[in-house]
Design a protein around this motif. Sequence first.
Motif, PDB file in Angstrom:
ATOM      1  N   VAL A   1       0.833  -1.210   0.000  1.00  0.00           N
ATOM      2  CA  VAL A   1       0.000   0.000   0.000  1.00  0.00           C
ATOM      3  C   VAL A   1       0.861   1.251   0.000  1.00  0.00           C
ATOM      4  CG1 VAL A   1      -1.647   1.347   1.374  1.00  0.00           C
ATOM      5  CG2 VAL A   1      -2.031  -1.100   1.002  1.00  0.00           C
ATOM      6  N   PHE A   2       1.840   1.320   0.896  1.00  0.00           N
ATOM      7  CA  PHE A   2       2.660   2.532   0.966  1.00  0.00           C
ATOM      8  C   PHE A   2       3.531   2.713  -0.274  1.00  0.00           C
ATOM      9  CE2 PHE A   2       1.536   2.542   5.480  1.00  0.00           C
ATOM     10  CZ  PHE A   2       1.192   3.883   5.622  1.00  0.00           C
ATOM     11  N   LEU A   3       4.057   1.618  -0.812  1.00  0.00           N
ATOM     12  CA  LEU A   3       4.867   1.754  -2.029  1.00  0.00           C
ATOM     13  C   LEU A   3       4.021   2.212  -3.205  1.00  0.00           C
ATOM     14  CD1 LEU A   3       7.320  -1.281  -1.842  1.00  0.00           C
ATOM     15  CD2 LEU A   3       7.833   1.134  -1.471  1.00  0.00           C
ATOM     16  N   LEU A   4       2.812   1.657  -3.339  1.00  0.00           N
ATOM     17  CA  LEU A   4       1.955   2.071  -4.454  1.00  0.00           C
ATOM     18  C   LEU A   4       1.491   3.523  -4.310  1.00  0.00           C
ATOM     19  CD1 LEU A   4      -0.184  -1.136  -5.059  1.00  0.00           C
ATOM     20  CD2 LEU A   4       1.604  -0.197  -6.539  1.00  0.00           C
ATOM     21  N   LEU A   5       1.211   3.959  -3.087  1.00  0.00           N
ATOM     22  CA  LEU A   5       0.725   5.329  -2.875  1.00  0.00           C
ATOM     23  C   LEU A   5       1.839   6.374  -2.895  1.00  0.00           C
ATOM     24  CD1 LEU A   5      -1.964   4.807  -0.082  1.00  0.00           C
ATOM     25  CD2 LEU A   5      -2.347   5.249  -2.516  1.00  0.00           C
ATOM     26  N   PHE A   6       2.973   6.050  -2.259  1.00  0.00           N
ATOM     27  CA  PHE A   6       4.005   7.071  -2.050  1.00  0.00           C
ATOM     28  C   PHE A   6       5.388   6.698  -2.581  1.00  0.00           C
ATOM     29  CE2 PHE A   6       1.021   7.237   1.574  1.00  0.00           C
ATOM     30  CZ  PHE A   6       0.453   8.477   1.324  1.00  0.00           C
ATOM     31  N   ARG A   7       5.541   5.479  -3.123  1.00  0.00           N
ATOM     32  CA  ARG A   7       6.841   4.943  -3.527  1.00  0.00           C
ATOM     33  C   ARG A   7       7.798   4.866  -2.349  1.00  0.00           C
ATOM     34  NH1 ARG A   7       9.976   7.423  -7.731  1.00  0.00           N
ATOM     35  NH2 ARG A   7       9.346   9.378  -6.820  1.00  0.00           N
ATOM     36  N   ALA A   8       7.260   4.796  -1.141  1.00  0.00           N
ATOM     37  CA  ALA A   8       8.082   4.721   0.061  1.00  0.00           C
ATOM     38  C   ALA A   8       7.219   4.253   1.228  1.00  0.00           C
ATOM     39  CB  ALA A   8       8.675   6.094   0.383  1.00  0.00           C
ATOM     40  N   THR A   9       7.844   3.577   2.157  1.00  0.00           N
ATOM     41  CA  THR A   9       7.174   3.243   3.412  1.00  0.00           C
ATOM     42  C   THR A   9       7.255   4.469   4.324  1.00  0.00           C
ATOM     43  OG1 THR A   9       9.227   2.422   4.367  1.00  0.00           O
ATOM     44  CG2 THR A   9       7.814   0.800   3.232  1.00  0.00           C
ATOM     45  N   PRO A  10       6.514   4.495   5.418  1.00  0.00           N
ATOM     46  CA  PRO A  10       6.643   5.632   6.345  1.00  0.00           C
ATOM     47  C   PRO A  10       8.081   5.848   6.817  1.00  0.00           C
ATOM     48  CG  PRO A  10       4.644   4.444   6.841  1.00  0.00           C
ATOM     49  CD  PRO A  10       5.381   3.627   5.793  1.00  0.00           C
ATOM     50  N   GLY A  11       8.826   4.778   7.041  1.00  0.00           N
ATOM     51  CA  GLY A  11      10.225   4.930   7.455  1.00  0.00           C
ATOM     52  C   GLY A  11      11.064   5.621   6.391  1.00  0.00           C
ATOM     53  N   LYS A  12      10.877   5.229   5.141  1.00  0.00           N
ATOM     54  CA  LYS A  12      11.625   5.878   4.058  1.00  0.00           C
ATOM     55  C   LYS A  12      11.209   7.340   3.912  1.00  0.00           C
ATOM     56  CE  LYS A  12      12.656   1.832   1.247  1.00  0.00           C
ATOM     57  NZ  LYS A  12      12.270   0.883   2.303  1.00  0.00           N
ATOM     58  N   LEU A  13       9.906   7.613   4.021  1.00  0.00           N
ATOM     59  CA  LEU A  13       9.440   9.001   3.938  1.00  0.00           C
ATOM     60  C   LEU A  13      10.059   9.845   5.046  1.00  0.00           C
ATOM     61  CD1 LEU A  13       5.660   8.433   3.116  1.00  0.00           C
ATOM     62  CD2 LEU A  13       7.387   9.410   1.599  1.00  0.00           C
ATOM     63  N   LEU A  14      10.068   9.293   6.259  1.00  0.00           N
ATOM     64  CA  LEU A  14      10.618  10.016   7.409  1.00  0.00           C
ATOM     65  C   LEU A  14      12.085  10.372   7.205  1.00  0.00           C
ATOM     66  CD1 LEU A  14      10.163  10.993  10.363  1.00  0.00           C
ATOM     67  CD2 LEU A  14      10.917   8.718  11.088  1.00  0.00           C
ATOM     68  N   PHE A  15      12.826   9.470   6.583  1.00  0.00           N
ATOM     69  CA  PHE A  15      14.260   9.693   6.403  1.00  0.00           C
ATOM     70  C   PHE A  15      14.635  10.166   4.999  1.00  0.00           C
ATOM     71  CE2 PHE A  15      14.028   7.030  10.145  1.00  0.00           C
ATOM     72  CZ  PHE A  15      14.891   7.700  11.001  1.00  0.00           C
ATOM     73  N   GLY A  16      13.642  10.615   4.222  1.00  0.00           N
ATOM     74  CA  GLY A  16      13.909  11.263   2.944  1.00  0.00           C
ATOM     75  C   GLY A  16      14.352  10.344   1.826  1.00  0.00           C
ATOM     76  N   MET A  17      13.663   9.210   1.672  1.00  0.00           N
ATOM     77  CA  MET A  17      14.020   8.259   0.617  1.00  0.00           C
ATOM     78  C   MET A  17      12.768   7.832  -0.138  1.00  0.00           C
ATOM     79  SD  MET A  17      16.628   5.783   2.682  1.00  0.00           S
ATOM     80  CE  MET A  17      15.816   5.821   4.266  1.00  0.00           C
ATOM     81  N   ARG A  18      12.977   7.404  -1.372  1.00  0.00           N
ATOM     82  CA  ARG A  18      11.900   6.838  -2.189  1.00  0.00           C
ATOM     83  C   ARG A  18      12.467   5.723  -3.046  1.00  0.00           C
ATOM     84  NH1 ARG A  18       8.856  11.808  -2.701  1.00  0.00           N
ATOM     85  NH2 ARG A  18       7.025  11.497  -1.399  1.00  0.00           N
ATOM     86  N   VAL A  19      11.569   4.841  -3.494  1.00  0.00           N
ATOM     87  CA  VAL A  19      11.952   3.758  -4.389  1.00  0.00           C
ATOM     88  C   VAL A  19      11.855   4.274  -5.819  1.00  0.00           C
ATOM     89  CG1 VAL A  19      11.369   1.436  -5.182  1.00  0.00           C
ATOM     90  CG2 VAL A  19      11.153   2.012  -2.754  1.00  0.00           C
ATOM     91  N   ALA A  20      12.874   3.992  -6.607  1.00  0.00           N
ATOM     92  CA  ALA A  20      12.921   4.433  -8.005  1.00  0.00           C
ATOM     93  C   ALA A  20      13.257   3.246  -8.896  1.00  0.00           C
ATOM     94  CB  ALA A  20      13.981   5.532  -8.167  1.00  0.00           C
ATOM     95  N   GLY A  21      13.013   3.416 -10.185  1.00  0.00           N
ATOM     96  CA  GLY A  21      13.429   2.405 -11.154  1.00  0.00           C
ATOM     97  C   GLY A  21      14.945   2.411 -11.248  1.00  0.00           C
ATOM     98  N   PHE A  22      15.560   1.236 -11.274  1.00  0.00           N
ATOM     99  CA  PHE A  22      17.021   1.158 -11.276  1.00  0.00           C
ATOM    100  C   PHE A  22      17.620   1.713 -12.556  1.00  0.00           C
ATOM    101  CE2 PHE A  22      20.976  -1.348 -12.051  1.00  0.00           C
ATOM    102  CZ  PHE A  22      21.737  -0.762 -11.051  1.00  0.00           C
ATOM    103  N   ALA A  23      17.075   1.337 -13.682  1.00  0.00           N
ATOM    104  CA  ALA A  23      17.661   1.754 -14.962  1.00  0.00           C
ATOM    105  C   ALA A  23      17.512   3.250 -15.204  1.00  0.00           C
ATOM    106  CB  ALA A  23      17.032   0.967 -16.109  1.00  0.00           C
ATOM    107  N   SER A  24      16.365   3.814 -14.809  1.00  0.00           N
ATOM    108  CA  SER A  24      16.078   5.209 -15.140  1.00  0.00           C
ATOM    109  C   SER A  24      16.202   6.163 -13.963  1.00  0.00           C
ATOM    110  CB  SER A  24      14.653   5.309 -15.682  1.00  0.00           C
ATOM    111  OG  SER A  24      13.726   4.990 -14.647  1.00  0.00           O
TER     112      SER A  24
END
Length: 171
Positions: free
Chosen positions: A81-104
Amino acid sequence: MLTDESERAPLPVFPHTGPGSMPSLGLRLAARLFDFLVLSLPWLALHWPYLRFEGTEMSLRQLPHWVSVLAVVIPVAYEVVFLLLFRATPGKLLFGMRVAGFASGGHPNGHQLVMRAIVPFLGSLLTLAMPTGAPAAVLAMVEPVVFGWVLFDPYRRGWHDRAAGTVVLRV
């Protein structure tokens, strides 16, 4: 099958600092610990009625199967749910991170995010279908190995990132 090195896609280059750079291992660990603490609340709520305290010892009575199922489904749902909505879990959001595509380095698609969320919990999901014992104990070790691979990967990607074609970057 690729045989010529020149035919391979070049590896992405990310900045060393700032937005789009790879977060430190400390930040990744802090985010994972935060998510673990958040997820420990529903785990404790599910298991509390089955905990037995005798003196200074604590034990867990036989759990109903539905408790075991929810104990696995809740973390998977949390990640999805968090990855689909925000591309990050609450922990990643709190510490300023997001999931991105590796190639792009851009937005990963929904399939990638769901794959990334499910891979760490494959061992736990499989243990639901088998009796307890040695095989279940081995499968329970999948999650730490999947997440721990960031220690050995030059792009700090766990097996879940590698399977999904994603990377965690700073925002």
